[in-house]
Design a protein around this motif. Structure first.
Motif, PDB file in Angstrom:
ATOM      1  N   ARG A  96       0.854  -1.176   0.000  1.00 32.77           N
ATOM      2  CA  ARG A  96       0.000   0.000   0.000  1.00 32.77           C
ATOM      3  C   ARG A  96       0.894   1.231   0.000  1.00 32.77           C
ATOM      4  NH1 ARG A  96      -4.418  -0.740   4.080  1.00 32.77           N
ATOM      5  NH2 ARG A  96      -2.826  -0.219   5.626  1.00 32.77           N
ATOM      6  N   ALA A  97       0.756   2.039  -1.019  1.00 32.62           N
ATOM      7  CA  ALA A  97       1.674   3.161  -1.205  1.00 32.62           C
ATOM      8  C   ALA A  97       1.555   4.202  -0.101  1.00 32.62           C
ATOM      9  CB  ALA A  97       1.428   3.805  -2.563  1.00 32.62           C
ATOM     10  N   SER A  98       0.378   4.357   0.472  1.00 34.61           N
ATOM     11  CA  SER A  98       0.157   5.425   1.450  1.00 34.61           C
ATOM     12  C   SER A  98       0.933   5.218   2.745  1.00 34.61           C
ATOM     13  CB  SER A  98      -1.336   5.551   1.760  1.00 34.61           C
ATOM     14  OG  SER A  98      -1.842   4.331   2.295  1.00 34.61           O
ATOM     15  N   ASP A  99       1.048   3.958   3.201  1.00 36.21           N
ATOM     16  CA  ASP A  99       1.734   3.709   4.467  1.00 36.21           C
ATOM     17  C   ASP A  99       2.808   2.628   4.372  1.00 36.21           C
ATOM     18  OD1 ASP A  99       0.162   1.498   4.131  1.00 36.21           O
ATOM     19  OD2 ASP A  99      -0.972   1.714   5.993  1.00 36.21           O
ATOM     20  N   SER A 100       3.152   2.192   3.157  1.00 39.67           N
ATOM     21  CA  SER A 100       4.229   1.219   2.916  1.00 39.67           C
ATOM     22  C   SER A 100       3.959  -0.144   3.540  1.00 39.67           C
ATOM     23  CB  SER A 100       5.580   1.759   3.432  1.00 39.67           C
ATOM     24  OG  SER A 100       5.889   2.988   2.821  1.00 39.67           O
ATOM     25  N   LYS A 101       2.718  -0.467   3.761  1.00 42.12           N
ATOM     26  CA  LYS A 101       2.377  -1.753   4.357  1.00 42.12           C
ATOM     27  C   LYS A 101       2.307  -2.835   3.289  1.00 42.12           C
ATOM     28  CE  LYS A 101      -1.120  -4.145   7.143  1.00 42.12           C
ATOM     29  NZ  LYS A 101      -2.432  -4.024   7.839  1.00 42.12           N
ATOM     30  N   CYS A 102       2.900  -3.984   3.589  1.00 43.03           N
ATOM     31  CA  CYS A 102       2.820  -5.122   2.684  1.00 43.03           C
ATOM     32  C   CYS A 102       1.482  -5.823   2.889  1.00 43.03           C
ATOM     33  CB  CYS A 102       3.964  -6.103   2.934  1.00 43.03           C
ATOM     34  SG  CYS A 102       4.031  -7.446   1.734  1.00 43.03           S
ATOM     35  N   LEU A 103       0.653  -5.790   1.877  1.00 45.86           N
ATOM     36  CA  LEU A 103      -0.696  -6.323   1.979  1.00 45.86           C
ATOM     37  C   LEU A 103      -0.784  -7.789   1.593  1.00 45.86           C
ATOM     38  CD1 LEU A 103      -2.652  -3.363   0.311  1.00 45.86           C
ATOM     39  CD2 LEU A 103      -2.246  -3.747   2.757  1.00 45.86           C
ATOM     40  N   GLU A 104       0.110  -8.223   0.722  1.00 47.45           N
ATOM     41  CA  GLU A 104      -0.062  -9.556   0.155  1.00 47.45           C
ATOM     42  C   GLU A 104       1.245 -10.045  -0.456  1.00 47.45           C
ATOM     43  OE1 GLU A 104      -3.159 -11.618  -3.082  1.00 47.45           O
ATOM     44  OE2 GLU A 104      -3.166  -9.455  -2.704  1.00 47.45           O
TER      45      GLU A 104
END
Length: 468
Positions: free
Chosen positions: A253-261
């Motif tokens: 997720r570009a907004s918070d750099s979280k790896c989603l998958e």
């Protein structure tokens, strides 16, 4: 030996890459020079052509300088000072000051580097970003050196631009995020690394978050454990996709750099990914397949599901490109062919472009033009006319394999003729700059170009050949 390497070697045997690359490259056991899994070959056997400006540089005294000569590797250079090391740059530039004087299609100039190879390019307006095995990203403005910034480790395999941020993918499996300083447009600051340290620590707390790597070691699922081969952004710029030699695609997720998958996408290294056609994700691999992944809403988030396999062959898939304006998908392979599919016809196979003698290493699409760079040192320019593709010209000038391409449409058009600036990065340690007209007549030869003399007959070059 790693499983992916075994599969890769089997692919090489089927496609006879040793014969294909043997006359072009020398062997180097220390590193893989291609960012797709197909060959261990390294340094080009022929040095890049010398420019007159090269001899004015103190670094031009030796054609084979050790990488330790790079000013970026000097410990006295401290990146925390946030100053651009332009005065100590190992690059030389040979570009006309007033590029608007060029009214033809052909070579405009070169950016030459005396050590290292060019692995990645990204262009936006008058800015060009170049990545190499020196771990540096150089920034060029109007074809002149403007700025530069350096990663701590990992040569730069991929560069992608998204608004004010620059994402770079590296051989150490990390993604680094950069942003221009608000006070000085020539200063770039690193604002993060993916995965973030906090996310890595949090994920490592749970044993269920670990996966087994090829070396019988465990690592958390949010981290690539092999080189990143390419990056791509979703059409709405909200998701960042990274592909790796570890056979996976990760969604951030570009907004918070979280790896989603994390998607276990292929049976061998993933060499290329690209987004297009209403959010579909396409992936190409050393296992010889091109796959489609569809994004679906799931609760408050999204998840990607396998849709279908477009291509399955013995030779490695090395490059993908999408033309969103006309819904065409292009796929380059280690056998030198470029397959394409038509999105408005349910992704039916449209044909094969036969233009290269060696592996197709990179692809780019702009307007109705398609550019393919190859290990044969050439760039083919194709023009799409309806469902047919015509080979307009072959751009010659590199003395090593063409590794990456970036294309920008010129702002000033002449008589309605669309013109494009094409940047090509090569393992000959140079970036070449070309001007290409969409009205170029087939077989037209200009400075820095040559007619497609080594192709099949003109009819077979004009008409897309369907794969048997």
């Amino acid at each position: 030996m790693r499983n992916s390497r075994k599969s890769k070697m089997a692919t090489e045997e089927n496609c006879h890459p040793k014969q294909a690359f043997g006359n072009v490259l020398q062997s180097d056991p220390n590193e893989d020079e291609y960012s797709f899994r197909i060959s261990h070959t390294s340094e080009t056997s022929h040095l890049p052509p010398r420019l007159s400006s090269d001899y004015s540089s103190p670094l031009a005294t030796s054609p084979t300088r050790d990488s330790s000569a790079s000013p970026y590797l000097d410990p006295s250079w401290d990146q925390s000072h946030q100053t651009s090391p332009l005065s100590r740059s190992p690059w030389t530039s040979h570009v006309e000051n007033n590029s608007t004087n060029y009214s033809y299609t052909g070579l405009m100039g070169s950016l030459v580097r005396e050590e290292g190879h060019i692995y990645s390019l990204a262009a936006s307006g008058d800015l060009l970003y170049t990545g190499s095995d020196s771990k540096n990203i150089r920034v060029w403005k109007n074809h002149k050196e403007f700025s530069g910034f350096k990663s701590n480790s990992g040569l730069v395999k991929a560069i992608i631009l998204s608004g004010e941020r620059i994402f770079t993918g590296h051989q150490d499996g990390k993604i680094r995020v950069w942003k221009v300083s608000g006070k000085d447009s020539s200063v770039y600051n690193r604002i993060g690394t993916l995965p973030t340290l906090m996310a890595y620590i949090k994920t490592s707390m749970k044993p269920s978050n670990y996966i087994q790597t090829r070396r019988n070691r465990n690592t958390v699922w949010i981290k690539h454990f092999d080189a990143i081969s390419c990056l791509s952004m979703s059409e709405d710029q909200k998701l960042l996709y990274s592909a790796s030699w570890d056979k996976t695609i990760k969604v951030w997720r570009a907004s918070d750099s979280k790896c989603l998958e994390s998607i276990k996408a292929h049976d061998d290294a993933v060499n290329s990914i690209v987004v297009g056609f209403n959010g579909l994700l396409f992936s190409g691999s050393a296992d010889g397949t091109v796959k489609i992944w569809r994004k679906e809403s799931q609760g408050k988030g999204t998840k990607h599901f396998f849709s279908q396999t477009l291509l399955k062959q013995e030779c490695a898939v090395t490059a993908l490109a999408v033309d969103p304006s006309s819904n065409y998908l292009y796929c380059g392979s280690s056998d030198g062919l470029v397959n394409f599919w038509q999105g408005d016809k349910l992704l039916s196979h449209g044909g094969v472009l036969r233009g290269h003698k060696l592996a197709t290493l990179c692809l780019a699409a702009a307007g109705n033009l398609i550019f393919s760079g190859s290990a044969d040192n050439n760039i083919c320019v194709w023009k799409r006319d309806g469902g047919e593709h015509i080979c307009l010209s072959v751009l010659t000038g590199h003395s090593g394999p063409v590794k990456c391409l970036a294309v920008e449409e010129e702002q000033e058009q002449k008589g309605g003729d669309k013109q494009f600036i094409v940047y090509s990065g090569s393992l000959d340690k140079s970036v070449k700059i070309w001007r290409i007209s969409s009205q170029l007549v087939p077989n037209q030869a200009e400075v820095g170009t040559s007619p497609p003399q080594n192709f099949p007959s003109s009819n077979s070059c004009r008409v897309s050949q369907r794969r048997k």
